[in-house]
Write a protein that holds these residues in place. Structure first.
Motif, mmCIF file in Angstrom:
data_model
loop_
_atom_site.group_PDB
_atom_site.id
_atom_site.type_symbol
_atom_site.label_atom_id
_atom_site.label_comp_id
_atom_site.label_asym_id
_atom_site.label_seq_id
_atom_site.Cartn_x
_atom_site.Cartn_y
_atom_site.Cartn_z
ATOM 1 N N ALA A 86 32.410 23.054 45.241
ATOM 2 C CA ALA A 86 32.680 22.817 43.818
ATOM 3 C C ALA A 86 34.169 22.899 43.515
ATOM 4 O O ALA A 86 34.734 22.020 42.846
ATOM 5 C CB ALA A 86 31.905 23.826 42.971
ATOM 6 N N ILE A 87 34.836 23.948 44.017
ATOM 7 C CA ILE A 87 36.254 24.115 43.699
ATOM 8 C C ILE A 87 37.110 23.113 44.462
ATOM 9 O O ILE A 87 38.174 22.691 43.984
ATOM 10 C CB ILE A 87 36.712 25.578 43.975
ATOM 11 C CG1 ILE A 87 38.020 25.875 43.226
ATOM 12 C CG2 ILE A 87 36.885 25.836 45.463
ATOM 13 C CD1 ILE A 87 37.901 25.851 41.720
ATOM 14 N N THR A 88 36.654 22.679 45.645
ATOM 15 C CA THR A 88 37.413 21.693 46.408
ATOM 16 C C THR A 88 37.407 20.342 45.704
ATOM 17 O O THR A 88 38.444 19.679 45.582
ATOM 18 C CB THR A 88 36.832 21.550 47.831
ATOM 19 O OG1 THR A 88 36.853 22.822 48.470
ATOM 20 C CG2 THR A 88 37.640 20.560 48.650
ATOM 21 N N ILE A 89 36.238 19.922 45.221
ATOM 22 C CA ILE A 89 36.145 18.659 44.469
ATOM 23 C C ILE A 89 37.030 18.727 43.227
ATOM 24 O O ILE A 89 37.755 17.776 42.901
ATOM 25 C CB ILE A 89 34.683 18.377 44.071
ATOM 26 C CG1 ILE A 89 33.795 18.219 45.324
ATOM 27 C CG2 ILE A 89 34.604 17.144 43.179
ATOM 28 C CD1 ILE A 89 34.139 17.057 46.199
ATOM 29 N N ILE A 90 37.005 19.861 42.542
ATOM 30 C CA ILE A 90 37.852 20.050 41.353
ATOM 31 C C ILE A 90 39.325 20.009 41.747
ATOM 32 O O ILE A 90 40.150 19.398 41.047
ATOM 33 C CB ILE A 90 37.503 21.386 40.668
ATOM 34 C CG1 ILE A 90 36.133 21.297 39.993
ATOM 35 C CG2 ILE A 90 38.580 21.783 39.662
ATOM 36 C CD1 ILE A 90 35.610 22.627 39.468
#
Length: 651
Positions: free
Chosen positions: A310-314
């Motif tokens: 989730a944080i990588t995509i963001i």
């Protein structure tokens, strides 16, 4: 000093501290004498990466300096085991007292002998300091009593009984333990006059926040920012891209200690979002990219992998916003979401289609791939608030600005974490900022000012955003002296199997640094003497297992990243390098992983550190030869002008 109004105002100000001719004369005498003391010992450490225990050990024994001093003082009077035990007591007094202290009637004799030994070591390490500085560095309670023991001569007949009475009374009143601890810590302080941290305190290891606490309490230190440090500093300033990177790296290393316990940053908003958005996604690619998960349950590993994705995509969305906003960064090749064929599950890089390891991009739309969804915006806003409201993180970041910089010149040496970005012909790479090109020293100073602008500007203005973006660029930009690579291939490492796409080519600096002419050119660019100066770097570990040397360019450049962080030690083959620059020259310390090497009758381990002299001075370096000496001489010149003004009745 000329007798103009400004100088006279300055002289009048000095009279507050020195209200008489006698006071001025006393100050001049003391300062002039200090110039002839030996230069204090400088200690250099880099790439600590959260390894608090290893950091404390190295600082406590000063890279073997205290061990060498013990050997010198007690060469023929103590056995090897006794020297080992005395050193261990100095490095870890609280712990070692519990091991060494006899439980029999010998305790009084042991206390007396140990106090005398510590006094001898304390005298030796304090000998190169003026008495006023020793007073400041003696720690804890009983400062006056320790000074009395330090400066009295127990060998004098008239003082012998007095001295023995002091020791006896210390023991009979039950204060020996605390005085031994205070003396040991004072020896540690006096063994190192100044500590240089050449970048990368943060990430990978579990306790960067504890290292920062230690540095804030340390008597004298400076920090050259590393790329991992500037990332946390940018996050503390409110850079959303830096925040996403900090969290992603913490999750990748399964190391949440600094983030959650050190800085009280709650990841609950991210966890809730990950469960809701990626609940049916096993996120196997992201689980496989995570380290140090041995203690986590399957459920925890799954949740962390979902949060990781989730944080990588963001992160890639937030970074794309900076890249579009700052065309001068020339990073458009890092915009990759729009190169994805979502139907085919491939991405086009360098005119070649690569299959994606993970084809599920739940929050990325082909029509508008770089815009955050409302749920992602909510998560980012909550996380940003947590970083901005972390009192401890804000305190540590302010300390990094107060004591830190991108580079530092000190006593003829040039310190910076990574590199001076260069072109293939050996010229300095330039970056255009606000329609002006900056390169080399000028670029480093400009980026330093932009970083301060990003953190200290209080309103959400374009000026603040410019500074925050610059902090992110320092983390991963090709013209960043903290990064030193052509590109950061985070996306490729997560999503593409072909390892050829993972390569992050280093700047040509890392080839040219072997050339003495190049390093001399760098020293001259910073107004340093290329015949005597050195460049000190960290950032890129020296692969000792492959016979790589930390000494480059005929010894003019020294790389002290040897794998201080445990994550690198299998690769490097050692547990790090440190550097010691004392009044006789420069020593390189090589640290090995702990092995059983103890005294015969108890578990007291020796320090696993060897040193080699890499530069030896024929004449001892005095304070007058150092930067501190120049400051003292300037002060003396001011006081001489004040003395003359007193004599002429001008003040």
């Amino acid at each position: 000093m000329e007798r103009d109004p400004e100088n006279m105002r300055h002289l009048s100000y000095l009279t507050k501290e020195h209200p008489s001719q006698e006071a001025v004369a006393e100050a001049i005498i003391n300062l002039q004498a200090q110039l002839n003391l030996p230069k204090g010992t400088e200690h250099f450490i880099s790439d600590i990466h959260g390894e608090y225990e290893a950091f404390c050990k190295v600082v406590s024994h000063a890279s073997g300096a205290i061990k060498r001093k013990i050997a010198e003082i007690f060469n023929d009077t103590l056995s090897a085991a006794e020297k080992l035990e005395l050193g261990a007591l100095i490095y870890s007094p609280e712990k070692m007292l519990g091991i060494m202290l006899p439980i029999t009637d010998d305790r009084r004799q042991w206390y007396q002998r140990t106090l005398l030994h510590l006094i001898h070591v304390l005298r030796a390490v304090s000998s190169k300091y003026p008495r006023s500085k020793v007073q400041l560095l003696i720690e804890g309670r009983f400062e006056m009593l320790i000074e009395e023991l330090l400066y009295e001569n127990e060998q004098l007949t008239d003082k012998y009984e007095y001295y023995q009475s002091l020791l006896e009374t210390i023991i009979t009143t039950g204060q020996a333990k605390i005085i031994i601890i205070n003396m040991a810590k004072s020896i540690q302080c006096l063994a190192i006059d100044h500590l240089h941290i050449v970048g990368d305190i943060y990430d990978r290891g579990p306790a960067a926040h504890l290292i920062m606490n230690h540095l804030m309490a340390y008597h004298s230190a400076d920090i050259q920012w590393g790329n991992h440090d500037i990332l946390w500093m940018g996050a503390a300033g409110g850079s959303e891209a830096c925040i996403a990177n900090v969290i992603r790296i913490s999750l990748r290393h399964a190391n949440m200690e600094t983030l959650e316990n050190g800085y009280a940053v709650s990841l609950l908003p991210l966890a809730s979002f990950a469960i809701e958005t990626y609940g049916d996604d096993p996120c196997e690619v992201f689980r496989s990219q995570m380290f140090n998960q041995l203690d986590n349950s399957q459920g925890e590993q799954r949740l962390m992998a979902q949060m990781h994705k989730a944080i990588t995509i963001i992160q890639f969305k937030l970074e794309a916003q900076i890249i579009k906003r700052r065309s001068e960064y020339c990073l458009c090749d890092r915009l990759l979401y729009d190169k994805i064929d979502f139907d085919q599950g491939t991405i086009q890089i360098n005119k070649r289609a690569h299959p994606l390891l993970d084809k599920r991009f739940q929050t990325v739309t082909p029509e508008d791939p770089y815009t955050l969804t409302p749920a992602e915006q909510h998560v980012v806003a909550r996380l940003k608030t947590a970083f901005l409201n972390s009192d401890k993180l804000q305190q540590h970041t302010r300390f990094l600005f107060a004591k830190g910089s991108i580079y530092k010149t000190c006593n003829g040496n040039l310190l910076y974490h990574g590199c001076i970005p260069m072109n293939n012909d050996g010229s300095f790479m330039s970056l255009q900022i606000n329609n002006k090109n900056y390169a080399g020293k000028d670029l480093m100073e400009k980026m330093h000012r932009l970083a301060r602008q990003g953190f200290f500007t209080t309103d959400d203005s374009p000026k603040k955003q410019e500074g925050l973006d610059a902090m992110w660029y320092l983390w991963c930009g090709p013209c960043s002296s903290l990064f030193g690579k052509e590109k950061m291939t985070t996306f490729e490492q997560y999503f593409i199997a072909d390892k050829a796409t993972h390569k992050e080519p280093r700047n040509i600096y890392y080839t040219l640094r072997d050339d003495e002419g190049t390093v001399r050119q760098i020293l001259e660019a910073f107004a340093l003497n290329p015949d005597t100066g050195h460049v000190v770097n960290g950032h890129v570990p020296v692969i000792v297992k492959e016979k790589e040397s930390p000494l480059k360019a005929g010894g003019r450049l020294i790389v002290i990243d040897g794998g201080f962080a445990r994550a690198y030690q299998r690769k490097t083959g050692i547990a790090g390098y440190t550097l010691v620059f004392n009044s006789w020259g420069i020593l390189l310390a090589t640290h090995q992983q702990d092995e059983a090497n103890s005294s015969a009758d108890m578990e007291i381990h020796d320090i696993n550190c060897t040193t080699e002299i890499i530069e030896n001075q024929s004449r001892r370096i005095r304070i007058k030869d150092s930067d501190a000496g120049q400051e003292i001489q300037h002060r003396i010149d001011e006081l001489m002008a004040l003395k003359n003004a007193y004599q002429e009745g001008l003040v």
